[in-house]
Write a protein that holds these residues in place. Structure first.
Motif, PDB file in Angstrom:
ATOM      1  N   GLU A  45       0.843  -1.205   0.000  1.00  0.00           N
ATOM      2  CA  GLU A  45       0.000   0.000   0.000  1.00  0.00           C
ATOM      3  C   GLU A  45       0.875   1.251   0.000  1.00  0.00           C
ATOM      4  N   ILE A  46       1.978   1.205   0.722  1.00  0.00           N
ATOM      5  CA  ILE A  46       2.918   2.332   0.717  1.00  0.00           C
ATOM      6  C   ILE A  46       3.590   2.438  -0.650  1.00  0.00           C
ATOM      7  N   GLN A  47       3.914   1.298  -1.263  1.00  0.00           N
ATOM      8  CA  GLN A  47       4.477   1.323  -2.615  1.00  0.00           C
ATOM      9  C   GLN A  47       3.526   2.008  -3.580  1.00  0.00           C
ATOM     10  N   VAL A  48       2.229   1.745  -3.434  1.00  0.00           N
ATOM     11  CA  VAL A  48       1.215   2.383  -4.289  1.00  0.00           C
ATOM     12  C   VAL A  48       1.344   3.900  -4.186  1.00  0.00           C
ATOM     13  N   GLU A 158       7.388  -7.096  10.812  1.00  0.00           N
ATOM     14  CA  GLU A 158       8.405  -6.136  10.386  1.00  0.00           C
ATOM     15  C   GLU A 158       7.836  -5.194   9.323  1.00  0.00           C
ATOM     16  N   TYR A 159       7.118  -5.742   8.353  1.00  0.00           N
ATOM     17  CA  TYR A 159       6.589  -4.928   7.258  1.00  0.00           C
ATOM     18  C   TYR A 159       5.417  -4.048   7.707  1.00  0.00           C
ATOM     19  N   GLN A 160       4.787  -4.398   8.822  1.00  0.00           N
ATOM     20  CA  GLN A 160       3.743  -3.531   9.379  1.00  0.00           C
ATOM     21  C   GLN A 160       4.330  -2.219   9.869  1.00  0.00           C
ATOM     22  N   GLY A 161       5.605  -2.214  10.185  1.00  0.00           N
ATOM     23  CA  GLY A 161       6.247  -1.022  10.714  1.00  0.00           C
ATOM     24  C   GLY A 161       6.637   0.002   9.657  1.00  0.00           C
ATOM     25  N   ARG A 162       6.501  -0.355   8.389  1.00  0.00           N
ATOM     26  CA  ARG A 162       6.874   0.599   7.342  1.00  0.00           C
ATOM     27  C   ARG A 162       5.897   1.770   7.337  1.00  0.00           C
ATOM     28  N   VAL A 163       6.445   2.977   7.258  1.00  0.00           N
ATOM     29  CA  VAL A 163       5.635   4.193   7.298  1.00  0.00           C
ATOM     30  C   VAL A 163       5.834   4.973   5.997  1.00  0.00           C
ATOM     31  N   TYR A 164       4.751   5.503   5.486  1.00  0.00           N
ATOM     32  CA  TYR A 164       4.791   6.303   4.258  1.00  0.00           C
ATOM     33  C   TYR A 164       5.346   7.688   4.534  1.00  0.00           C
ATOM     34  N   THR A 165       6.280   8.105   3.708  1.00  0.00           N
ATOM     35  CA  THR A 165       6.803   9.455   3.747  1.00  0.00           C
ATOM     36  C   THR A 165       6.532  10.075   2.387  1.00  0.00           C
TER      37      THR A 165
END
Length: 172
Positions: A45-48, A158-165
């Protein structure tokens, strides 16, 4: 100075490819969401959002250089996945494909001696190196640790911790 028509056209096409990437990564997120792997879904979703940012940055570059881009039809993604590794491998292959597209844009700008476009594309060349590295790491991590429920759980956390910037602007 008017923008070189060939450079404008490949950048216009790149907008379309970035938006297709967003569509494609939504299908990856949906696959993982259905599997209950919300961390993997979050990653995509962040990649999107990042792919849409890229499309908007290229659009802004064209507009700022007095070229009005035409939005092209976005192809429908058609991939089907048999296992949790499939989307990751498809993601790596897609990032490698996008790298080739960016390199093509760079070559066209170089041929046209369009220094501003080359400076703008430098960002995307670097970005694609990072994207390929991340995608390769995800494939390798899944192969190493995703084969058992505990390893898969840990990767998902681990991947749940990725945050969108949000991308603010192209560094020019």
């Amino acid at each position: 100075m008017a923008m070189n028509e060939n450079v404008a056209k490949v950048l216009e096409e790149q907008i379309n490819k970035e938006l297709f990437s967003a569509y494609l990564y939504l299908t990856f997120a949906d696959y993982y969401e259905e599997r209950g792997l919300k961390g993997f879904a979050n990653w995509y979703e962040i990649q999107v959002k990042e792919e849409v940012d890229h499309a908007m940055a290229i659009r802004r570059y064209l507009l700022d250089n007095d070229y009005k881009p035409t939005m092209l039809a976005i192809e429908k993604p058609s991939m089907r996945f048999e296992n949790d590794l499939d989307p990751l491998k498809a993601g790596l292959a897609h990032e490698e494909y996008v790298t080739s597209l960016i390199h093509h844009c760079y070559e066209v700008a170089q041929e046209a001696h369009d220094i501003r476009a080359l400076q703008m594309l430098d960002y995307f060349v670097k970005e694609q190196g990072e994207e390929e590295s991340n995608a390769r790491d995800m494939v390798n991590n899944m192969k190493l640790f995703g084969c058992d429920p505990k390893g898969l759980y840990d990767l998902d956390r681990e991947y749940q911790g990725r945050v969108y910037t949000q991308m603010t602007a192209l560094p020019l």
